[in-house]
Design a protein around this motif. Structure first.
Motif, short mmCIF file in Angstrom:
data_model
loop_
_atom_site.label_atom_id
_atom_site.label_comp_id
_atom_site.label_asym_id
_atom_site.label_seq_id
_atom_site.Cartn_x
_atom_site.Cartn_y
_atom_site.Cartn_z
N GLY A 1 -0.42 -9.52 -7.53
CA GLY A 1 0.89 -9.90 -7.03
C GLY A 1 1.59 -8.82 -6.22
N SER A 2 1.08 -7.59 -6.21
CA SER A 2 1.72 -6.54 -5.42
C SER A 2 1.59 -6.85 -3.94
CB SER A 2 1.14 -5.16 -5.76
OG SER A 2 -0.25 -5.13 -5.51
N ARG A 3 2.65 -6.51 -3.19
CA ARG A 3 2.70 -6.81 -1.75
C ARG A 3 3.00 -5.55 -0.96
NH1 ARG A 3 6.52 -12.13 -1.13
NH2 ARG A 3 5.17 -13.59 -2.22
N PHE A 4 2.39 -5.47 0.23
CA PHE A 4 2.61 -4.35 1.13
C PHE A 4 2.92 -4.90 2.52
CE2 PHE A 4 -0.30 -2.93 -2.17
CZ PHE A 4 0.38 -1.82 -2.65
N PRO A 5 4.14 -4.67 3.06
CA PRO A 5 4.49 -5.20 4.37
C PRO A 5 3.67 -4.57 5.49
CG PRO A 5 6.22 -3.75 3.58
CD PRO A 5 5.21 -3.88 2.47
N LEU B 1 3.80 -0.90 7.15
CA LEU B 1 5.16 -0.47 7.41
C LEU B 1 5.74 0.23 6.18
CD1 LEU B 1 6.30 -3.86 8.99
CD2 LEU B 1 5.41 -1.85 10.18
N GLY B 2 6.77 1.01 6.39
CA GLY B 2 7.46 1.65 5.29
C GLY B 2 6.91 3.03 4.96
N PRO B 3 7.66 3.77 4.16
CA PRO B 3 7.30 5.16 3.85
C PRO B 3 6.30 5.32 2.70
CG PRO B 3 9.39 4.64 2.84
CD PRO B 3 8.98 3.42 3.62
N HIS B 4 6.03 4.26 1.97
CA HIS B 4 5.18 4.36 0.79
C HIS B 4 3.70 4.35 1.14
CE1 HIS B 4 8.79 3.79 -1.52
NE2 HIS B 4 9.04 2.69 -0.85
N ILE C 1 -12.40 -3.84 6.18
CA ILE C 1 -13.58 -3.33 6.88
C ILE C 1 -13.44 -1.84 7.17
CG2 ILE C 1 -14.99 -3.53 8.97
CD1 ILE C 1 -15.21 -5.89 7.02
N TRP C 2 -12.26 -1.42 7.64
CA TRP C 2 -12.03 -0.01 7.92
C TRP C 2 -10.57 0.32 7.67
CZ3 TRP C 2 -8.39 1.06 11.59
CH2 TRP C 2 -8.13 0.08 12.55
N ARG C 3 -10.31 1.62 7.53
CA ARG C 3 -8.94 2.08 7.28
C ARG C 3 -8.76 3.44 7.92
NH1 ARG C 3 -5.10 1.92 2.72
NH2 ARG C 3 -3.25 2.71 3.73
N LYS C 4 -7.66 3.65 8.63
CA LYS C 4 -7.33 4.95 9.22
C LYS C 4 -5.82 5.11 9.17
CE LYS C 4 -7.84 7.89 13.22
NZ LYS C 4 -8.25 8.00 14.60
N GLU C 5 -5.36 6.06 8.34
CA GLU C 5 -3.94 6.33 8.16
C GLU C 5 -3.18 5.06 7.82
OE1 GLU C 5 -2.68 8.59 11.56
OE2 GLU C 5 -4.16 10.15 11.17
N ARG C 6 -2.30 4.58 8.69
CA ARG C 6 -1.47 3.41 8.38
C ARG C 6 -2.01 2.12 9.01
NH1 ARG C 6 2.24 4.66 5.21
NH2 ARG C 6 3.49 2.80 5.45
N THR C 7 -3.21 2.16 9.55
CA THR C 7 -3.82 0.96 10.13
C THR C 7 -5.08 0.59 9.36
OG1 THR C 7 -5.04 2.23 11.77
CG2 THR C 7 -2.89 1.37 12.45
#
Length: 93
Positions: A33-37, A53-56, A80-86
């Motif tokens: 149920g946790s959400r991340f904008p 988005l956001g500082p967290h 599939i991939w992750r880099k910093e905030r993307t």
């Protein structure tokens, strides 16, 4: 052209379908149920690129739902991939 100049290297597109730039607001929803904008930066038939988005700090599961804000649209996706905030996700069929 100077002798030491090189011709531009062509970018090789490996995707099966074209990407379309967007600015859709959404959120990643985990099974607990946790959400991340996030914002959907681009979209293709097979997946999307998300910017969180956001500082967290965002902790993503390997599979979650991508839910479009102000809509009933929900997509099961796989990270599939992750880099910093993307992050890049693949739509599960």
């Amino acid at each position: 052209m100077p002798r030491n100049a090189r011709p531009p290297i062509a970018f090789v597109e490996r995707r099966a379908s074209a990407r379309q730039a967007t600015a859709l607001l959404a959120y990643a929803q985990h099974p607990d149920g946790s959400r991340f904008p996030c914002r959907v930066q681009n979209l293709s038939d097979g997946g999307a690129m998300l910017e969180f988005l956001g500082p967290h700090v965002v902790v993503l599961e390997t599979a979650f739902d991508l839910v479009l804000a102000n809509s009933d649209m929900r997509y099961a996706v796989k990270l599939i991939w992750r880099k910093e905030r993307t992050a890049g996700v693949l739509f599960c069929m």
